[in-house]
Write a protein that holds these residues in place. Structure first.
Motif, PDB file in Angstrom:
ATOM      1  N   UNK A 111      48.404   2.869 -94.347  1.00 20.15           N
ATOM      2  CA  UNK A 111      49.600   2.136 -93.927  1.00 20.15           C
ATOM      3  C   UNK A 111      50.864   2.790 -94.453  1.00 20.15           C
ATOM      4  N   UNK A 112      51.910   2.769 -93.608  1.00 22.05           N
ATOM      5  CA  UNK A 112      53.195   3.368 -93.975  1.00 22.05           C
ATOM      6  C   UNK A 112      53.744   2.735 -95.253  1.00 22.05           C
ATOM      7  N   UNK A 113      53.572   1.401 -95.364  1.00 18.93           N
ATOM      8  CA  UNK A 113      54.084   0.711 -96.550  1.00 18.93           C
ATOM      9  C   UNK A 113      53.336   1.162 -97.804  1.00 18.93           C
ATOM     10  N   UNK A 114      52.053   1.494 -97.638  1.00 21.31           N
ATOM     11  CA  UNK A 114      51.272   1.995 -98.780  1.00 21.31           C
ATOM     12  C   UNK A 114      51.888   3.300 -99.278  1.00 21.31           C
ATOM     13  N   UNK A 158      54.270  -5.955 -89.837  1.00 16.17           N
ATOM     14  CA  UNK A 158      54.271  -5.503 -91.238  1.00 16.17           C
ATOM     15  C   UNK A 158      52.844  -5.290 -91.762  1.00 16.17           C
ATOM     16  N   UNK A 159      51.862  -5.693 -90.969  1.00 12.96           N
ATOM     17  CA  UNK A 159      50.472  -5.593 -91.417  1.00 12.96           C
ATOM     18  C   UNK A 159      49.788  -4.405 -90.747  1.00 12.96           C
ATOM     19  N   UNK A 160      48.909  -3.730 -91.500  1.00 12.21           N
ATOM     20  CA  UNK A 160      48.113  -2.659 -90.896  1.00 12.21           C
ATOM     21  C   UNK A 160      47.101  -3.277 -89.932  1.00 12.21           C
ATOM     22  N   UNK A 161      46.713  -2.460 -88.978  1.00 14.08           N
ATOM     23  CA  UNK A 161      45.704  -2.853 -87.999  1.00 14.08           C
ATOM     24  C   UNK A 161      44.316  -2.517 -88.587  1.00 14.08           C
ATOM     25  N   UNK A 162      43.443  -3.526 -88.759  1.00 18.61           N
ATOM     26  CA  UNK A 162      42.137  -3.255 -89.373  1.00 18.61           C
ATOM     27  C   UNK A 162      41.271  -2.288 -88.560  1.00 18.61           C
ATOM     28  N   UNK A 163      41.474  -2.254 -87.236  1.00 20.42           N
ATOM     29  CA  UNK A 163      40.700  -1.320 -86.401  1.00 20.42           C
ATOM     30  C   UNK A 163      41.111   0.114 -86.739  1.00 20.42           C
ATOM     31  N   UNK A 164      42.423   0.324 -86.854  1.00 22.93           N
ATOM     32  CA  UNK A 164      42.920   1.673 -87.214  1.00 22.93           C
ATOM     33  C   UNK A 164      42.539   2.034 -88.646  1.00 22.93           C
ATOM     34  N   UNK A 215      35.489   8.061-102.766  1.00 27.90           N
ATOM     35  CA  UNK A 215      36.840   7.870-102.224  1.00 27.90           C
ATOM     36  C   UNK A 215      37.292   6.434-102.457  1.00 27.90           C
ATOM     37  N   UNK A 216      38.459   6.277-103.051  1.00 19.86           N
ATOM     38  CA  UNK A 216      39.075   4.960-103.202  1.00 19.86           C
ATOM     39  C   UNK A 216      39.870   4.652-101.940  1.00 19.86           C
ATOM     40  N   UNK A 217      39.613   3.494-101.345  1.00 22.13           N
ATOM     41  CA  UNK A 217      40.331   3.105-100.129  1.00 22.13           C
ATOM     42  C   UNK A 217      41.442   2.132-100.542  1.00 22.13           C
ATOM     43  N   UNK A 218      42.680   2.499-100.225  1.00 21.73           N
ATOM     44  CA  UNK A 218      43.847   1.742-100.713  1.00 21.73           C
ATOM     45  C   UNK A 218      44.712   1.241 -99.553  1.00 21.73           C
ATOM     46  N   UNK A 219      44.276   0.163 -98.887  1.00 22.43           N
ATOM     47  CA  UNK A 219      45.108  -0.354 -97.798  1.00 22.43           C
ATOM     48  C   UNK A 219      46.334  -1.091 -98.320  1.00 22.43           C
ATOM     49  N   UNK A 244      39.517  -0.453-102.862  1.00 22.27           N
ATOM     50  CA  UNK A 244      40.651  -0.739-103.739  1.00 22.27           C
ATOM     51  C   UNK A 244      41.753  -1.325-102.876  1.00 22.27           C
ATOM     52  N   UNK A 245      42.987  -0.940-103.132  1.00 21.13           N
ATOM     53  CA  UNK A 245      44.158  -1.552-102.498  1.00 21.13           C
ATOM     54  C   UNK A 245      45.360  -0.776-103.020  1.00 21.13           C
TER      55      UNK A 245
END
Ligand SMILES: NC(=O)c1ccc[n+]([C@@H]2O[C@H](COP(=O)([O-])OP(=O)(O)OC[C@H]3O[C@@H](n4cnc5c(N)ncnc54)[C@H](OP(=O)(O)O)[C@@H]3O)[C@@H](O)[C@H]2O)c1
Length: 282
Positions: free
Chosen positions: A252-255, A225-231, A183-187, A143-144
């Motif tokens: 992500x903090x912004x999420x 401002x972007x999340x790190x895909x590795x993390x 589990x819904x993944x919401x980056x 998801x997102x």
């Protein structure tokens, strides 16, 4: 709590769609690094050649389009033939459509649903018989933050992610008695090729003040401002390993900030109009 760990002494078997790029590729790499076996699905799998060399015999790179039910079934059959089981399904393949709801054509709207929603359903229909047969498994639904909120310009992308969220809540309740977790993944925005793979709608000037303003602000975001895909991949792996994963994993903090604001607004509306809501009971 469901115990989704595979039988002792065995590594997990993964089926990851969109495993060739971005979050999916990092998830494939993280799972291989921890000793698991991974089937990585994408239309173009050349980008996985280096991982195949690094982890011989543990990566199955499968060229398949998630929109093609037969191709997805074929990929699942190859995975079970090779691994004997599937412990984790990551329904991660997807892309974005940017533009006002009215600006997007019927073809663009249907196309994004074809991949982001019907592709997810194709994968579920092909993998669930395996997971039900095992009476175990973990499904990660891609998801997102746009699965729970939608600023101007992402209405149709958000519609696909809201669809995934809706089906996943029911799915989770249907699968819980069968030992399968969802589990819904919401980056939040993540530094992957996602933005360069966006489909754009034609523009209508009336939406410049909303949609183009958002577009400009997205274009001007600094890298931090972007999340790190590795993390992000590591966080997903940690949730899978936790034994007690959440229904929704915000990344992500912004999420966290945006989802809290969206949920608070919804509750405020529910409270403010509660009398009207209750007033229609017979
Ligand atoms: N990056 C972000 O800001 C962000 C934020 C929230 C959520 N997400 C979600 O995270 C997921 C992964 O996105 P990403 O950021 O990692 O983007 P990405 O780097 O563009 O990766 C997308 C992956 O999906 C695959 N794919 C696309 N269409 C496909 C199809 N029809 N059949 C099979 N594979 C297909 C692509 O491979 P091929 O093109 O070779 O098929 C690629 O491996 C998506 O569901 C996206 O909506 C991303």
């Amino acid at each position: 709590m469901t115990d989704n760990t595979p039988p002792s002494g065995t590594s997990r078997g993964w089926f990851v769609t969109g495993g060739s790029s971005g979050i999916g590729r990092e998830l494939v790499l993280a799972a291989l690094t921890r000793g698991d076996r991974v089937a990585a699905v994408a239309r173009r799998v050349d980008a996985l050649a280096d991982l195949d060399e690094r982890f011989p015999g543990r990566l199955l790179a499968l060229a398949a389009d998630v929109r093609d039910q037969d191709a997805v079934r074929g990929a699942v059959d190859e995975t079970t033939d090779r691994f004997g089981r599937i412990d984790v399904v990551a329904n991660n393949a997807g892309y974005g459509l940017f533009g006002a709801v009215e600006e997007s054509t019927d073809a663009q709207a249907r196309a994004v649903f074809d991949t982001n929603v019907f592709g997810v359903l194709n994968v579920l229909r092909a993998t669930l018989p395996v997971l039900r047969g095992q009476r175990s498994g973990h499904i990660l639904q891609g998801s997102s933050i746009y699965g729970q909120l939608a600023p101007p310009g992402v209405g149709l992308l958000a519609a696909t992610k809201h669809a995934v969220e809706g089906m996943s809540d029911a799915l989770a309740a249907e699968l819980a008695p069968l030992g399968i977790t969802v589990t819904l993944v919401e980056p939040a925005l993540t530094a992957t090729p996602f933005l360069s793979n966006l489909d754009f709608a034609e523009t209508i000037e009336d939406y410049d003040q909303t949609v183009r303003t958002v577009q400009e602000s997205l274009g001007g975001l600094p890298p931090e401002a972007f999340c790190d895909p590795v993390r992000a991949a590591q966080a997903i792996l940690n949730a899978v390993d936790s034994g007690n994963p959440p229904r929704r994993l915000a990344l992500g903090r912004q999420a966290e900030i945006d989802l809290r604001a969206a949920l608070t607004d919804r509750l405020k509306d529910l409270d403010r109009w509660a009398e009207t809501t209750r007033g229609v009971d017979s």
